[in-house]
Design an enzyme around this catalytic site. Sequence first.
Site, PDB file in Angstrom:
ATOM      1  N   HIS A  28       5.440 -11.162  -2.481  1.00 56.43           N
ATOM      2  CA  HIS A  28       5.842  -9.855  -3.043  1.00 56.43           C
ATOM      3  C   HIS A  28       4.714  -9.345  -3.931  1.00 56.43           C
ATOM      4  O   HIS A  28       4.499  -9.862  -5.030  1.00 56.43           O
ATOM      5  CB  HIS A  28       7.117 -10.015  -3.878  1.00 56.43           C
ATOM      6  CG  HIS A  28       7.606  -8.722  -4.471  1.00 56.43           C
ATOM      7  ND1 HIS A  28       8.902  -8.293  -4.343  1.00 56.43           N
ATOM      8  CD2 HIS A  28       6.987  -7.759  -5.197  1.00 56.43           C
ATOM      9  CE1 HIS A  28       9.049  -7.131  -4.955  1.00 56.43           C
ATOM     10  NE2 HIS A  28       7.883  -6.787  -5.487  1.00 56.43           N
ATOM     11  N   HIS A  30       2.246  -5.628  -5.144  1.00 59.42           N
ATOM     12  CA  HIS A  30       1.918  -4.191  -5.069  1.00 59.42           C
ATOM     13  C   HIS A  30       0.397  -4.061  -5.061  1.00 59.42           C
ATOM     14  O   HIS A  30      -0.249  -4.423  -6.045  1.00 59.42           O
ATOM     15  CB  HIS A  30       2.494  -3.453  -6.277  1.00 59.42           C
ATOM     16  CG  HIS A  30       3.984  -3.546  -6.350  1.00 59.42           C
ATOM     17  ND1 HIS A  30       4.819  -2.608  -5.796  1.00 59.42           N
ATOM     18  CD2 HIS A  30       4.794  -4.514  -6.870  1.00 59.42           C
ATOM     19  CE1 HIS A  30       6.076  -2.970  -5.986  1.00 59.42           C
ATOM     20  NE2 HIS A  30       6.089  -4.130  -6.626  1.00 59.42           N
ATOM     21  N   LYS A 114      12.229  -2.989   2.864  1.00 60.59           N
ATOM     22  CA  LYS A 114      12.510  -3.125   1.436  1.00 60.59           C
ATOM     23  C   LYS A 114      13.567  -2.131   1.002  1.00 60.59           C
ATOM     24  O   LYS A 114      13.452  -0.935   1.261  1.00 60.59           O
ATOM     25  CB  LYS A 114      11.210  -2.883   0.650  1.00 60.59           C
ATOM     26  CG  LYS A 114      11.370  -2.893  -0.858  1.00 60.59           C
ATOM     27  CD  LYS A 114      11.646  -4.289  -1.401  1.00 60.59           C
ATOM     28  CE  LYS A 114      12.010  -4.263  -2.879  1.00 60.59           C
ATOM     29  NZ  LYS A 114      10.942  -4.647  -3.761  1.00 60.59           N
ATOM     30  N   HIS A 151      15.336  -5.057  -4.024  1.00 63.61           N
ATOM     31  CA  HIS A 151      15.192  -4.913  -5.475  1.00 63.61           C
ATOM     32  C   HIS A 151      16.630  -4.939  -5.990  1.00 63.61           C
ATOM     33  O   HIS A 151      17.363  -3.972  -5.824  1.00 63.61           O
ATOM     34  CB  HIS A 151      14.484  -3.592  -5.828  1.00 63.61           C
ATOM     35  CG  HIS A 151      14.288  -3.443  -7.308  1.00 63.61           C
ATOM     36  ND1 HIS A 151      13.059  -3.545  -7.916  1.00 63.61           N
ATOM     37  CD2 HIS A 151      15.176  -3.249  -8.305  1.00 63.61           C
ATOM     38  CE1 HIS A 151      13.205  -3.413  -9.225  1.00 63.61           C
ATOM     39  NE2 HIS A 151      14.487  -3.223  -9.489  1.00 63.61           N
ATOM     40  N   HIS A 189      12.092 -11.032  -7.070  1.00 64.24           N
ATOM     41  CA  HIS A 189      11.826 -11.150  -8.517  1.00 64.24           C
ATOM     42  C   HIS A 189      13.099 -11.355  -9.346  1.00 64.24           C
ATOM     43  O   HIS A 189      13.446 -10.530 -10.185  1.00 64.24           O
ATOM     44  CB  HIS A 189      11.023  -9.960  -9.037  1.00 64.24           C
ATOM     45  CG  HIS A 189      11.434  -8.598  -8.541  1.00 64.24           C
ATOM     46  ND1 HIS A 189      12.716  -8.125  -8.633  1.00 64.24           N
ATOM     47  CD2 HIS A 189      10.723  -7.613  -7.938  1.00 64.24           C
ATOM     48  CE1 HIS A 189      12.770  -6.908  -8.126  1.00 64.24           C
ATOM     49  NE2 HIS A 189      11.568  -6.579  -7.680  1.00 64.24           N
ATOM     50  N   ASP A 262       5.042 -10.181  -7.680  1.00 65.10           N
ATOM     51  CA  ASP A 262       5.356  -8.808  -8.106  1.00 65.10           C
ATOM     52  C   ASP A 262       4.236  -8.261  -8.987  1.00 65.10           C
ATOM     53  O   ASP A 262       4.481  -7.451  -9.880  1.00 65.10           O
ATOM     54  CB  ASP A 262       6.705  -8.722  -8.832  1.00 65.10           C
ATOM     55  CG  ASP A 262       7.205  -7.277  -8.917  1.00 65.10           C
ATOM     56  OD1 ASP A 262       6.707  -6.427  -8.154  1.00 65.10           O
ATOM     57  OD2 ASP A 262       8.073  -7.005  -9.752  1.00 65.10           O
TER      58      ASP A 262
HETATM   59  O1  DOR Z   1       7.811  -3.943 -12.769  1.00 68.46           O
HETATM   60  C1  DOR Z   1       7.829  -3.462 -11.652  1.00 68.46           C
HETATM   61  N1  DOR Z   1       6.804  -2.737 -11.166  1.00 68.46           N
HETATM   62  N2  DOR Z   1       8.902  -3.671 -10.894  1.00 68.46           N
HETATM   63  C2  DOR Z   1       9.057  -3.059  -9.722  1.00 68.46           C
HETATM   64  O2  DOR Z   1      10.080  -3.244  -9.124  1.00 68.46           O
HETATM   65  C3  DOR Z   1       8.041  -2.127  -9.209  1.00 68.46           C
HETATM   66  C4  DOR Z   1       6.753  -2.363  -9.795  1.00 68.46           C
HETATM   67  C5  DOR Z   1       5.777  -1.229  -9.576  1.00 68.46           C
HETATM   68  O3  DOR Z   1       5.623  -0.797  -8.433  1.00 68.46           O
HETATM   69  O4  DOR Z   1       5.161  -0.769 -10.535  1.00 68.46           O
HETATM   70 ZN    ZN Z   2       7.783  -5.252  -6.870  1.00 71.67          ZN
END
Ligand code: DOR
Ligand code: ZN
Length: 364
Positions: A28, A30, A114, A151, A189, A262
Amino acid sequence: MKPHGSSDQTFSRDTGDLLILRQPDDWHVHLRDGGMLAFAADYTARQFARAIVMPNLDPPVTTTAAAEAYRTRILDVLPEGRRFTPLMTAYLTDDIDAEEIARGFSGGVLTACKLYPAGATTNSANGVTDVRKIWPVLERMHSIDMPLLVHGEVVSPDIDIFDREAVFLETVLAPVLEDFPGLRVVLEHITTDDSVQFVEAAGSNLAATITAHHLRIDRNAMFEGGLRPHAYCLPVAKRRRHREALRRAATSGNPKFFLGTDSAPHQKHEKESSCGCAGIFSAPTAIESYAQTFEEEDALDRLEAFASEFGPRFYGLPLNEGTVSLQRQPQNVPELMSDDHVRIVPFHAGETLRWRFNGRTDQR
Ligand code: DOR
Ligand code: ZN
């Protein structure tokens, strides 16, 4: 500590100062897009062989073509010779086309979908407003064995932010699992003991990822001597007892719990704002952070399975053949990381970690 022998394929060796693990994956992450993509992707690709890439871009990744184009952009920004496989996901919306999703999965472009409840987090405005609206999509995913990543928070002004995850289990996840009993679901998460217990009690089709930061911070971290925006993420860190439950789950050897950072970079000025973004950028020292936690729990011999075995087994993918090594050597984490496009405060900024990532070998 003795080298452990959970399977004859294990690569885990700990000679005291050197820890060798089968190459881990991040289930997971980004990686963002545009000017931030090269920066974020490179840190993940240094440590991990594969990663499940979140689709919450602006606009979100809702089609196979968009996922394919995003995958190409990721691979294009990586330095020559980095071996890394981005595993792409589609962002579910109220009116997403089930056939489009199924085509992306059977064509090998999409690994999973997702579910962001609308309004739950960064770029979730186009998320699902009521899970019943995507029942036909879940039905299709169930029938083709396509994993659903969730989520797990319910967003409503009536629900306290610290209770959002527990309410999601009852009101969304339980009915989904009841109607689709074989659907593979990853509760992403997790932050609560409630989730740990829910996952433990469910069938083998439900698993959970645990971040490096939720293993280390509790909600006090956001208020330590003042407001600390760099400790703010979603789901928000909970009480200490929940963090302890996460530590027990991660180090338990239960294959339902595996690594998902995450890691979610945001520009420093967007975190340090009157309405700061949620997200913690842990990619640069992710494996070191997990190693430190596992060592504190006297469970370093279980790190390899959590980081490198349970995830691929759940997703039905082969284990990586290469290894990574970590050296027991103090590592100072910078206060700020930057390039021409970004200025980001990483997780552990200003701290000294006990382990240092040494690099990877692509063969056994
Ligand atoms: O803390 C987070 N940041 N939780 C999420 O679910 C998304 C992520 C983000 O994309 O910034
Ligand atoms: Zn995330």
